[in-house]
Write a protein that holds these residues in place. Structure first.
Motif, PDB file in Angstrom:
ATOM      1  N   LYS A  69       0.793  -1.211   0.033  1.00 16.21           N
ATOM      2  CA  LYS A  69      -0.019   0.024  -0.011  1.00 16.21           C
ATOM      3  C   LYS A  69       0.874   1.171  -0.076  1.00 16.21           C
ATOM      4  O   LYS A  69       1.891   1.378   0.999  1.00 16.21           O
ATOM      5  CB  LYS A  69      -0.932  -0.117   1.010  1.00 16.21           C
ATOM      6  N   LYS A  70       0.841   2.121  -0.880  1.00 19.58           N
ATOM      7  CA  LYS A  70       1.430   3.337  -1.026  1.00 19.58           C
ATOM      8  C   LYS A  70       0.523   4.537  -1.080  1.00 19.58           C
ATOM      9  O   LYS A  70      -0.470   4.713  -1.717  1.00 19.58           O
ATOM     10  CB  LYS A  70       2.362   3.346  -2.414  1.00 19.58           C
ATOM     11  N   GLU A  71       0.981   5.623  -0.053  1.00 24.42           N
ATOM     12  CA  GLU A  71       0.080   6.573  -0.008  1.00 24.42           C
ATOM     13  C   GLU A  71       0.984   7.828  -0.017  1.00 24.42           C
ATOM     14  O   GLU A  71       1.964   7.810   0.402  1.00 24.42           O
ATOM     15  CB  GLU A  71      -0.516   6.773   1.451  1.00 24.42           C
ATOM     16  N   HIS A  72       0.271   8.956  -0.740  1.00 23.07           N
ATOM     17  CA  HIS A  72       1.053  10.267  -0.769  1.00 23.07           C
ATOM     18  C   HIS A  72      -0.010  11.327  -0.562  1.00 23.07           C
ATOM     19  O   HIS A  72      -0.904  11.323  -0.969  1.00 23.07           O
ATOM     20  CB  HIS A  72       1.694  10.528  -2.088  1.00 23.07           C
ATOM     21  N   ILE A  73       0.274  12.162   0.352  1.00 23.45           N
ATOM     22  CA  ILE A  73      -0.486  13.401   0.469  1.00 23.45           C
ATOM     23  C   ILE A  73       0.307  14.579   1.040  1.00 23.45           C
ATOM     24  O   ILE A  73       1.224  14.818   1.842  1.00 23.45           O
ATOM     25  CB  ILE A  73      -1.578  13.229   1.914  1.00 23.45           C
ATOM     26  N   SER A  74       0.178  15.686   0.014  1.00 22.91           N
ATOM     27  CA  SER A  74       0.937  17.034   0.087  1.00 22.91           C
ATOM     28  C   SER A  74       0.394  17.867   1.451  1.00 22.91           C
ATOM     29  O   SER A  74      -0.855  18.039   1.218  1.00 22.91           O
ATOM     30  CB  SER A  74       1.260  17.641  -0.956  1.00 22.91           C
ATOM     31  N   PRO A  75       1.006  18.178   2.271  1.00 23.60           N
ATOM     32  CA  PRO A  75       0.583  18.951   3.458  1.00 23.60           C
ATOM     33  C   PRO A  75      -0.046  20.244   2.935  1.00 23.60           C
ATOM     34  O   PRO A  75      -0.965  20.878   3.814  1.00 23.60           O
ATOM     35  CB  PRO A  75       1.580  19.129   4.582  1.00 23.60           C
ATOM     36  N   ASP A  98      -1.061   6.601   8.745  1.00 21.34           N
ATOM     37  CA  ASP A  98      -1.282   7.349   7.286  1.00 21.34           C
ATOM     38  C   ASP A  98      -0.524   8.224   6.881  1.00 21.34           C
ATOM     39  O   ASP A  98      -0.015   8.964   7.546  1.00 21.34           O
ATOM     40  CB  ASP A  98      -2.935   7.818   7.421  1.00 21.34           C
ATOM     41  N   ALA A  99      -0.722   8.611   5.326  1.00 21.43           N
ATOM     42  CA  ALA A  99      -0.052   9.412   5.219  1.00 21.43           C
ATOM     43  C   ALA A  99      -0.603  11.115   5.632  1.00 21.43           C
ATOM     44  O   ALA A  99      -1.710  10.839   5.937  1.00 21.43           O
ATOM     45  CB  ALA A  99      -0.007   9.776   3.576  1.00 21.43           C
ATOM     46  N   ASN A 100       0.040  11.915   6.019  1.00 19.66           N
ATOM     47  CA  ASN A 100      -0.192  13.187   6.646  1.00 19.66           C
ATOM     48  C   ASN A 100      -0.202  13.175   8.151  1.00 19.66           C
ATOM     49  O   ASN A 100      -0.539  14.200   8.834  1.00 19.66           O
ATOM     50  CB  ASN A 100      -1.552  13.919   6.223  1.00 19.66           C
ATOM     51  N   ASP A 153       4.790  10.555   2.498  1.00 19.44           N
ATOM     52  CA  ASP A 153       4.788   9.218   1.705  1.00 19.44           C
ATOM     53  C   ASP A 153       4.894   8.233   2.760  1.00 19.44           C
ATOM     54  O   ASP A 153       5.701   8.125   3.635  1.00 19.44           O
ATOM     55  CB  ASP A 153       5.898   8.952   0.670  1.00 19.44           C
ATOM     56  N   HIS A 154       3.939   7.070   2.460  1.00 19.54           N
ATOM     57  CA  HIS A 154       4.139   6.188   3.394  1.00 19.54           C
ATOM     58  C   HIS A 154       3.784   4.731   2.610  1.00 19.54           C
ATOM     59  O   HIS A 154       2.526   4.545   1.839  1.00 19.54           O
ATOM     60  CB  HIS A 154       2.824   6.208   4.506  1.00 19.54           C
ATOM     61  N   THR A 155       4.687   3.706   2.681  1.00 18.94           N
ATOM     62  CA  THR A 155       4.571   2.532   1.756  1.00 18.94           C
ATOM     63  C   THR A 155       4.539   1.385   3.134  1.00 18.94           C
ATOM     64  O   THR A 155       5.481   1.286   3.842  1.00 18.94           O
ATOM     65  CB  THR A 155       5.915   2.332   0.968  1.00 18.94           C
ATOM     66  N   LEU A 156       3.508   0.536   3.004  1.00 22.64           N
ATOM     67  CA  LEU A 156       3.542  -0.475   3.769  1.00 22.64           C
ATOM     68  C   LEU A 156       3.373  -1.850   3.170  1.00 22.64           C
ATOM     69  O   LEU A 156       2.602  -1.975   2.083  1.00 22.64           O
ATOM     70  CB  LEU A 156       2.185  -0.564   4.605  1.00 22.64           C
ATOM     71  N   LYS A 157       4.288  -2.619   3.432  1.00 25.22           N
ATOM     72  CA  LYS A 157       4.529  -3.918   2.502  1.00 25.22           C
ATOM     73  C   LYS A 157       4.060  -5.180   3.536  1.00 25.22           C
ATOM     74  O   LYS A 157       4.454  -5.081   4.686  1.00 25.22           O
ATOM     75  CB  LYS A 157       5.841  -3.964   2.143  1.00 25.22           C
ATOM     76  N   PHE A 158       3.693  -6.016   3.134  1.00 22.91           N
ATOM     77  CA  PHE A 158       3.244  -7.390   3.746  1.00 22.91           C
ATOM     78  C   PHE A 158       3.690  -8.480   2.615  1.00 22.91           C
ATOM     79  O   PHE A 158       3.456  -8.620   1.564  1.00 22.91           O
ATOM     80  CB  PHE A 158       1.769  -7.531   4.033  1.00 22.91           C
TER      81      PHE A 158
END
Length: 752
Positions: free
Chosen positions: A197-203, A699-701, A720-725
């Protein structure tokens, strides 16, 4: 950051995570076209209190009317009296047959292949029944549940007819509360080889938020072969909902599940060994163009503008939430011609909000700043400063006679006598009353916080002095009306409260239980996103952090855009259009914002006219009368004259010049607020790349503490947050130093 139990947090903080981590993924195999086009014919066959559309549109039946069906009506107060007339029916009852029992038929405008059905029958469910379609009849015997699922495939169906033979409660009307054209595919640890799961949020909404989910499952038995006609893979469709859950086994053997994401299927492929899925967020599909931008001299609130964009994009109003603060920010300028998702990005930035999709798949636009506040109390000691609890500064401490409070270290000051005009140290709130032996008060100490505007708080942090109290009740109110009473027990020296408070403009903290023989000492209250999560060496971090010093920004200029009326009318567009009697409207688009529109047919014949029936600053829809075939249409009007000015903010003595342009911004105060918001982000000019053990709560942010020997309590904001399983969890984070929430870091660390 997602909430979780203390037992979960303890397991995730262990140096070695012995308990197992889990993942579950469900893909809804639903024929979206069949679902959206299905309808119920012959309404006379159903009761007047039926709703023939909502059961097909994912609405749930939540409250019931009492009827005379056998063994149906309850007398426990859970049902309502049935209105006599259709216009008085307000509760959704689903589809209810007129006969006792009667059949229910669903029709489709064209033939569809439907893989399975999911039906909610309600409390009056059929025991024996059949499902008929064009090419198939399925007999069901011995059903014993309100929730019915079948994997039967109905090929080339133009209708589905449900015919009950016997009902669970005897002589009863037949009901369908909810009907879904399909079922879900379910995968867990036994099948999932890897998931990311890859998330990106610009503040500051510099880019659009993104959420991508990729998964690989085992396919050695070739159950998902694309040539297998019975395989579920042949019924997958782009846009189907994908739900992700993460689970963590606790020390007691139970598993605590956290929602992971709700994304939408984008593509899939399979070979003889593996099958891969890729899914993404809702914004990916919001690529239609918004042409309805219009200059409004009286202004329009960002809230109303966002609603119009979402409505134009076809987004269900039940699936988004907008911060009411946006109702207080007005803009005059027209929205430029951009995609719907880009329009939402511009609105979020102009409103100093962040735009994102939550874990349930809903769109959120919430303010990313805290409004001005004032704190006061009518129950505080003479050396107390209740108003200082909001300044985020380190507080000083007086020695007092409270039990186990004063030490012999040089950390406390002698308490002076009360004198008029006497200046006291910078303390926070200190209650006049001290708790009794059992921790109770004769009159509960309280701190009242008044806000300049309504505010929706998604969390706050309380920082106490020594011997912190035990219990506090938050009383939230808006415009004098109570909104919520929320109690928190087991307070610690630094208490992070992850709770979604309702909107309020007044918040009272009432302390109902303190530390025996001690006053309540509250040093700081920090509103907004906060954290109790620490990225530490030897625990979370698997590699040393990589820090980067970004180029300094010396000056930030926010561009203001103005629209003024043009001098002369001009030709805006000329097109040859073809219309018919069935469709005599045509839309013409402009490259520049225009107004005072008019249209004519260049060489009209007798009886031919053209009228503008709908328009904005970027398009005009004309209706042609008396025209069959082709004709040339001319649109004339005036173009707005666009000019610009700038508002500057000095961030550093040296550094590059940065320009920030949002075409919605024209007002100088609005531009100054935006400059402060964006400028605070740019002043935090350090970024970090982190490798860590993986935490499904993040979570991102989100913000988190990072262990650092030079800066105690270093705060980072994750973008940016990447969670791998892959049987176990791991993750990477890209974060920027956070300066907006920095307070008394020494006290934070001492109380963590």
């Amino acid at each position: 950051m997602q909430t979780a139990s203390q037992a979960y947090k303890e397991v995730m903080r262990n140096k070695y995570r012995d308990p197992l981590s889990y993942i579950r993924v469900t893909i809804g195999v639903i024929n979206q076209e069949a679902q959206s086009s299905a309808y119920v014919p012959h309404p006379e066959n159903y009761t007047y209190y039926s709703n023939l559309k909502w059961p097909l549109d994912n609405y749930q039946v939540q409250e019931l009317y009492a009827t005379c069906d056998q063994d149906y009506t309850a007398v426990d107060g859970s049902m309502y009296f049935l209105p006599r007339a259709r216009e008085d029916v307000v509760l959704n009852q689903g589809i209810v047959s007129e006969d006792l029992p009667g059949s229910i038929e669903i029709q489709f405008p064209i033939r569809y292949d439907i893989k399975g059905l999911t039906v909610e029958f309600g409390r009056a469910y059929p025991v024996d029944f059949r499902i008929e379609s064009d090419n198939k009849t399925v007999e069901i015997a011995g059903n014993a549940t309100e929730h019915f699922v079948t994997e039967e495939i109905f090929e080339g169906a133009t209708f589905l007819r449900f015919v009950p033979a016997s009902m669970a409660n005897g002589q009863s009307r037949f009901r369908i509360h909810q009907l879904t054209m399909g079922i879900g595919i379910y995968f867990d640890n036994r099948k999932i080889l890897s998931a990311t799961k890859k998330e990106h949020i610009s503040p500051i909404m510099e880019e659009l938020p993104t959420l991508d989910f990729d998964m690989t499952i085992e396919n050695k038995d070739r159950a998902y072969d694309v040539e297998n006609e019975e395989s579920t893979v042949n019924f997958l469709e782009a846009g189907q909902e994908v739900k992700v859950l993460y689970g963590q086994e606790l020390d007691n053997g139970t598993v605590e599940w956290l929602p992971g994401a709700t994304v939408y299927l984008r593509e899939w492929s399979a070979d003889d060994e593996e099958m891969s899925f890729a899914a993404t967020d809702r914004f990916e599909s919001m690529d239609g163009t918004y042409y309805k931008g219009e200059y409004r001299s009286e202004g329009i609130s960002l809230y109303d503008l966002a609603v119009d964009v979402l409505k134009d994009a076809g987004v269900d109003s039940r699936t988004y939430w907008l911060d009411n603060y946006l109702k207080d920010v007005s803009v005059c300028n027209p929205m430029p011609v951009v995609s719907h998702k880009e329009a939402l990005q511009l609105i979020a930035n102009a409103g100093r909000c962040i735009l994102y999709q939550d874990r349930s798949g809903n769109i959120f636009m919430k303010s990313s700043f805290v409004p001005d506040m004032e704190a006061a109390s009518d129950n505080e000691a003479y050396f107390s400063h209740a108003g200082a609890v909001l300044d985020k500064k380190a507080k000083q401490s007086y020695a007092m006679t409270a039990r186990d409070y004063t030490d012999v270290q040089p950390t406390q000051y002698f308490l002076p006598h009360q004198e008029t005009g006497k200046a006291y140290l910078n303390t926070g709130y200190i209650s006049e009353a001290a708790a009794s032996a059992d921790g109770t008060f004769a009159v509960n100490p309280a701190v009242e916080i008044s806000l300049e505007a309504r505010y929706k708080c998604f969390g706050l942090t309380l920082e106490f002095g020594r011997n912190n109290p035990d219990t506090v009740i938050f009383h939230a109110s808006l415009a004098g009306e109570p909104r919520e009473d929320y109690m928190v027990s087991g307070l610690t020296a630094m208490t992070v409260i992850s709770h979604e408070f309702p909107e309020f403009d007044r918040l009272v903290l009432e302390f109902t239980k303190g530390c025996p023989y001690n006053r309540v000492i509250l040093n700081n209250i920090i509103f907004g996103d906060s954290t109790d999560y620490m990225l530490e060496y030897g625990h979370e971090l698997t590699k040393t952090p990589k820090g980067t010093q970004l180029p300094k920004v010396g000056e930030l200029q926010v561009v203001r855009t103005f629209y003024s009326q043009g001098v002369e009318a001009k030709e805006l567009a000329k097109e040859t259009v073809t219309v018919s009697a069935a469709d005599n409207r045509y839309t013409i688009y402009f490259s520049a914002p225009s107004y005072d529109l008019s249209c004519t047919i260049t060489e009209p014949q007798a009886g031919q006219t053209a009228v503008i029936v709908d328009s904005s600053n970027y398009y005009a829809t004309v209706e042609l009368t008396g025209v069959t075939g082709a004709c040339e249409v001319l649109i004339t009007g005036r173009e707005y004259i666009v000019t610009q000015a700038r508002v500057s903010r000095r961030l550093n003595p040296t550094g590059r010049l940065e320009q920030w342009e949002n075409p919605l911004v024209s007002d100088v105060v609005h531009a100054a607020d935006l400059a402060d918001w964006v400028g605070d982000y740019m002043r935090a000019d350090r970024e970090y790349d982190l490798h860590y053990r993986g935490e499904p709560r993040i979570d991102a942010n989100d913000i988190a503490f990072l262990e650092n020997k030079y800066v105690p309590g270093l705060l980072l904001r994750v973008y940016d947050h990447t969670l791998k399983f892959n049987g176990a969890l791991s993750g990477t984070i890209k974060a920027r130093r956070e300066i907006g929430y920095v307070a008394d870091t020494q006290d934070r660390l001492a109380g963590k």
